[in-house]
Motif scaffolding. Structure first.
Motif, mmCIF file in Angstrom:
data_model
loop_
_atom_site.group_PDB
_atom_site.id
_atom_site.type_symbol
_atom_site.label_atom_id
_atom_site.label_comp_id
_atom_site.label_asym_id
_atom_site.label_seq_id
_atom_site.Cartn_x
_atom_site.Cartn_y
_atom_site.Cartn_z
ATOM 1 N N TYR A 59 0.433 7.913 6.765
ATOM 2 C CA TYR A 59 1.464 7.455 7.555
ATOM 3 C C TYR A 59 2.864 7.762 7.065
ATOM 4 C CZ TYR A 59 -2.043 4.471 10.019
ATOM 5 O OH TYR A 59 -3.287 4.244 10.346
ATOM 6 N N GLY A 60 2.759 8.424 5.904
ATOM 7 C CA GLY A 60 4.187 8.689 5.396
ATOM 8 C C GLY A 60 5.013 7.433 5.304
ATOM 9 N N LEU A 61 4.563 6.590 4.735
ATOM 10 C CA LEU A 61 5.079 5.234 4.650
ATOM 11 C C LEU A 61 5.982 5.174 3.425
ATOM 12 C CD1 LEU A 61 2.272 2.783 5.419
ATOM 13 C CD2 LEU A 61 4.284 3.232 6.839
ATOM 14 N N ASP A 62 7.076 4.572 3.441
ATOM 15 C CA ASP A 62 8.155 4.190 2.416
ATOM 16 C C ASP A 62 7.710 3.081 1.789
ATOM 17 O OD1 ASP A 62 9.613 6.844 1.698
ATOM 18 O OD2 ASP A 62 11.265 6.364 3.158
ATOM 19 N N PHE A 63 6.718 3.036 1.338
ATOM 20 C CA PHE A 63 6.264 1.665 0.523
ATOM 21 C C PHE A 63 5.328 1.944 -0.418
ATOM 22 C CE2 PHE A 63 4.382 -2.802 1.313
ATOM 23 C CZ PHE A 63 4.681 -3.020 0.036
ATOM 24 N N HIS A 64 5.787 2.281 -1.708
ATOM 25 C CA HIS A 64 5.318 3.052 -2.860
ATOM 26 C C HIS A 64 4.676 2.058 -3.827
ATOM 27 C CE1 HIS A 64 6.960 6.792 -1.497
ATOM 28 N NE2 HIS A 64 7.876 6.024 -0.858
ATOM 29 N N LEU A 65 3.528 2.115 -4.173
ATOM 30 C CA LEU A 65 2.867 1.638 -5.484
ATOM 31 C C LEU A 65 2.884 2.671 -6.569
ATOM 32 C CD1 LEU A 65 0.012 -0.801 -4.167
ATOM 33 C CD2 LEU A 65 2.561 -1.032 -4.131
ATOM 34 N N GLY A 66 3.963 2.887 -7.306
ATOM 35 C CA GLY A 66 3.952 4.078 -7.940
ATOM 36 C C GLY A 66 4.940 4.898 -7.574
ATOM 37 N N LEU A 67 6.471 4.858 -7.918
ATOM 38 C CA LEU A 67 7.476 5.669 -7.116
ATOM 39 C C LEU A 67 7.531 7.042 -7.974
ATOM 40 C CD1 LEU A 67 9.754 5.587 -4.964
ATOM 41 C CD2 LEU A 67 11.196 4.939 -6.851
ATOM 42 N N PRO A 68 7.371 8.182 -7.102
ATOM 43 C CA PRO A 68 7.316 9.440 -7.803
ATOM 44 C C PRO A 68 8.899 9.697 -8.206
ATOM 45 C CG PRO A 68 6.482 9.579 -5.644
ATOM 46 C CD PRO A 68 6.888 8.143 -5.681
ATOM 47 N N GLU A 69 8.893 10.327 -9.359
ATOM 48 C CA GLU A 69 10.227 10.568 -9.990
ATOM 49 C C GLU A 69 11.288 11.227 -9.101
ATOM 50 O OE1 GLU A 69 12.845 10.541 -12.938
ATOM 51 O OE2 GLU A 69 10.857 10.097 -13.266
ATOM 52 N N GLU A 70 10.737 12.247 -8.165
ATOM 53 C CA GLU A 70 11.699 12.963 -7.241
ATOM 54 C C GLU A 70 12.091 11.980 -6.168
ATOM 55 O OE1 GLU A 70 7.383 13.698 -5.785
ATOM 56 O OE2 GLU A 70 8.345 13.571 -7.805
ATOM 57 N N LEU A 71 11.669 10.765 -6.053
ATOM 58 C CA LEU A 71 12.154 10.081 -5.056
ATOM 59 C C LEU A 71 13.216 8.818 -5.871
ATOM 60 C CD1 LEU A 71 9.334 9.132 -2.738
ATOM 61 C CD2 LEU A 71 10.845 10.766 -2.428
ATOM 62 N N GLU A 72 13.111 8.909 -7.268
ATOM 63 C CA GLU A 72 14.258 7.860 -7.780
ATOM 64 C C GLU A 72 15.676 7.933 -7.231
ATOM 65 O OE1 GLU A 72 14.593 5.647 -10.388
ATOM 66 O OE2 GLU A 72 12.172 5.637 -9.818
ATOM 67 N N PRO A 73 16.113 8.875 -7.000
ATOM 68 C CA PRO A 73 17.651 8.786 -6.162
ATOM 69 C C PRO A 73 17.807 7.995 -5.396
ATOM 70 C CG PRO A 73 17.132 11.251 -6.774
ATOM 71 C CD PRO A 73 15.833 10.536 -6.970
ATOM 72 N N ARG A 74 16.849 7.840 -4.424
ATOM 73 C CA ARG A 74 16.757 6.803 -3.079
ATOM 74 C C ARG A 74 16.656 5.301 -3.398
ATOM 75 N NH1 ARG A 74 12.316 9.222 0.425
ATOM 76 N NH2 ARG A 74 12.386 7.107 1.454
#
Length: 382
Positions: free
Chosen positions: A185-200
């Motif tokens: 579903y492309g959900l912005d709910f992460h159990l383990g946030l990828p490094e590339e999404l850290e700026p958000r």
């Protein structure tokens, strides 16, 4: 567009925007928050406010993470991979030490196992590692006779049920969640946030309690080895602050299943919408019988850890009884210590998500959720 408020609402949900705007106008200037809701799989509320806050900003959602963890468990029960009335030792033999051999998965999920923490406590590194938490708890004696009472397993329930998932499937709970829930579903709910999404990611900020809120906090029994202090790991020499947990990159990277999730309000609401409704031309993740089982109250009454009335379904909070009695019977979800709230009300077809940057007091869902949920629910029924 109301000044300071961004986003959209569907026709019939204008009152939600007005309520959100009224609340934001009365808050301190550094308020940041997001509010999102779906009805029958259609996004009807998508609002945010605050300098630096965007629709896709990500926040630590603390125990709202438990909703994602136990959606995975619900899917595996639905598949037949897990059976709630089997003993935990069927999947995880080592768990049976120190008087825990008879504990069933159902009792574990409904906070009845008495395994809220460790006598010696956890290190900060261990709290970022579900495998380490589970390994240490396997040898811990329960703090009450399992099944006779219940109490919130605040920092450990996701690690315990996650170990059952790992033993049954050969994969971590986080991996199953990514494959079956988040990624499709492309959900912005992460159990383990990828490094590339850290700026958000927007770092969680503390908030000083008001005198009234401090009085509530002061009324909670204090002591080095109370059930509450053990459950929240505050009996160790250097427990750290609540905000330190979400602001730790180690926690965000590993996504501990009890409280280490990172999400936007869109991600929270979207997950519950996917659970109960057709979404993105996909059928609901959960079948009606599964929805009924996870939303059915399994533990209700005096919570030995919270020292207050609480109600839990199968891994989820019973949202109507715990928070909002005007919701439909069987509503299920989970709040977070920073103020986040997320749930599904299957009878109304409603999925709800809220995040905020500054931690709320006295803990759990921020008080403003009561205002927002009431007006969203009313609009959904209308």
């Amino acid at each position: 567009m109301t000044q300071g408020i961004h986003g959209t609402v569907a026709d019939g949900f204008e009152a939600v925007r007005e309520e959100f705007a009224t609340f934001v106008a009365g808050e301190r200037p550094d308020y940041e928050g997001q509010l999102c809701a779906y009805v029958h799989g259609r996004k009807v509320v998508d609002l945010w406010a605050g300098d630096g806050c965007e629709a896709d900003s990500l926040y630590g959602v603390f125990s709202s993470t438990k909703g994602a963890a136990h959606l995975v468990v619900a899917l595996l029960i639905q598949d037949g991979t897990l059976e709630p009335d089997r003993k935990v030792t069927y999947y995880w033999p080592e768990f049976g030490a120190e008087g825990k051999a008879a504990v069933t998965l159902r009792e574990l999920l409904s906070h009845r196992a008495g395994l809220v923490g460790l006598d010696a406590g956890f290190t900060r590194d261990e709290l970022a590692d579900d495998r380490a938490i589970a390994e240490r708890l396997a040898d811990q004696r329960p703090f009450w006779r399992p099944g006779t009472a219940f109490g919130y397993h605040a920092l450990v329930i996701g690690a315990l049920t996650g170990e059952v998932v790992r033993r049954a499937t050969g994969r971590t709970l986080q991996e199953v969640y990514e494959e079956r829930v988040r990624a499709p579903y492309g959900l912005d709910f992460h159990l383990g946030l990828p490094e590339e999404l850290e700026p958000r990611f927007r770092s969680v900020q503390p908030m000083a309690p008001t005198p009234e809120q401090q009085a509530v906090l002061d009324s909670v029994p204090q002591g080095p080895h109370t059930l509450s202090s053990i459950a929240f790991n505050t009996h160790v020499p250097e427990p750290g602050e609540l905000v330190d947990y979400a602001n730790s990159r180690a926690v965000r990277a590993s996504g501990p299943a009890s409280a280490g999730g990172v999400a936007s309000a869109r991600g929270l609401a979207g997950m519950y919408a996917a659970a109960i409704s057709e979404l993105d031309e996909r059928p609901p993740l959960l079948k009606p019988d599964t929805v009924a089982e996870v939303g059915q109250i399994h533990s209700t009454g005096y919570d030995l850890v919270a020292r207050a009335h609480k109600s839990y379904g199968l891994g989820f909070q019973a949202t109507a009884d715990t928070w909002y009695p005007f919701l439909g019977a069987g509503a299920f979800g989970h709040s977070g210590a920073g103020g986040s709230q997320a749930f599904a009300d299957p009878r109304a077809g409603l999925a709800y998500g809220y995040t905020r940057r500054r931690c709320a007091f006295p803990g759990g869902a921020a008080p403003e959720n009561g205002r927002f949920v009431r007006v969203v629910h009313g609009a959904a029924l209308a």
